[in-house]
Design a protein around this motif. Structure first.
Motif: not given
Ligand code: ACO
Length: 325
Positions: A269-282
């Motif tokens: 489920p999406p809530q168990r996906l860690v997303v940091t690309v929004d603030r760090h880029g690749n």
């Protein structure tokens, strides 16, 4: 010989300068390059990235992340007997960035070497360190992903320069009798080298060939989603777990659309996906340990959680490491 390698500390380091999409678009416009916050966010999910100031080195960023991980683990650098650095943007051809970081940390005497697997580098490094600790008698390791990709970007190429950022992340691993790394699988397909590469080299005292990062974005996208899914299935099968038992999914942070597609295919489920690309880029090899550090420090990852770390990138390389905290 230890049965497992456990992650006992994480750390991160970012350059001071944050550049938002709006600021970047303004800078690029001065060169006659057109882009927008809207295009970047819609296609990639990236809102900002950290860019290294002149003079900041991959070694310095990596050493800062390593010190933070050592402090988190409550360990002294002198206790490290294995130091692995994943980077495609080393400060010099040799010695390895691992040796340069080792000198800064004062971990003299440890084994120290670099792993070159581009955006899969951290996952490769973690798998190698795990194997050396279980089979080679190493007791305490630092695995670091550190990159300054901004220096190999062609700032006149809007299809690549908006995607990447600089940073470093690190973990401390300790030999243990309970898990630990549960399973690790690595792969590569060198026939796909051309879809993501920096082809230049130093020869006869000069850089020859193309010194900038080049990418076929759509080819990378398609391959990435497929191989992230297949290697996740492999480590889950090796560990005897299902995707439903993954508490946190941390794929390489290249693009939010790749992240969402990977989670969806796996049934996480999406809530168990860690997303940091929004603030760090690749941030290439730094992206997974940076995201891991964020999710540990904000309290999402807790003892007993199963965390699936995934890399994919130039080579073409890919792999997954399933870890219990
Ligand atoms: N700003 C505005 N317009 C742009 C920009 C930009 N920065 N970059 C490209 N465009 C334009 C193109 O010129 C093109 O215009 P045209 O239709 O007039 O020719 C249009 O946008 C669409 O370009 P595409 O390349 O088709 O855009 P796409 O939807 O494929 O998105 C992207 C490009 C974001 C690179 C996508 O292919 C992607 O996410 N690929 C995955 C690759 C990736 O994330 N790589 C990171 C490194 S690899 C790794 O880490 C594993």
């Amino acid at each position: 010989m230890a049965r497992f390698a456990r992650i006992i500390g994480t750390g991160a380091a970012l350059p001071e300068r944050v550049v938002t999409n709006v600021e970047l678009a303004r800078e690029l416009a001065k060169r006659g390059i057109e882009t927008s916050d809207e295009w970047i966010v819609t296609r990639t999910g990236i809102r900002q990235r950290y860019l290294a100031e002149p003079g900041l080195t991959t070694t310095a960023l990596g050493a800062r992340a390593a010190r933070a991980a050592l402090a988190d683990a409550g360990c002294d650098a002198a206790s490290i007997d294995l130091l692995v650095v994943a980077t495609s943007t080393p400060d010099q051809i040799f010695p390895s960035t691992a040796c340069l970081i080792q000198a800064q940390l004062g971990a003299v005497g440890s084994a120290a070497f670099d792993v070159q697997a581009v955006c899969s580098g951290f996952v490769y490094g973690l798998a190698v360190a795990d194997a050396m600790m279980r089979g080679g008698g190493y007791r305490r390791a630092l695995v670091i992903g550190a990159e300054i990709f901004s220096r190999i970007l062609d700032w006149n190429d809007r299809t690549t320069c908006v995607l990447f950022g600089d940073g470093a992340g690190a973990v401390v691993l300790e030999a243990a009798e309970r898990p630990g790394v549960l399973a690790a699988r690595l792969h590569a397909d060198g026939t796909q080298a051309q879809i993501l590469c920096t082809g230049g080299r130093v020869e006869g005292g000069r850089v020859t060939g193309d010194p900038f990062l080049r990418m076929d974005g759509q080819a990378v996208f398609k391959l990435a989603v497929n191989v992230l899914d297949s290697s996740a299935q492999e480590v889950l099968a090796d560990a005897g777990l299902t995707a439903q038992q993954v508490d946190w999914l941390i794929p390489h942070q290249a693009n939010v659309r790749i992240l969402n597609a990977t989670a969806k295919r796996l049934g996480v489920p999406p809530q168990r996906l860690v997303v940091t690309v929004d603030r760090h880029g690749n941030t290439s090899a730094a992206s997974v340990p940076l995201a891991l550090d964020v999710a540990r420090r904000d309290g999402r990852i807790r003892p007993g959680h199963n965390v699936l770390l995934q890399g994919v990138g130039g080579g073409f390389t890919w792999g997954s490491v399933l870890v219990r905290f």
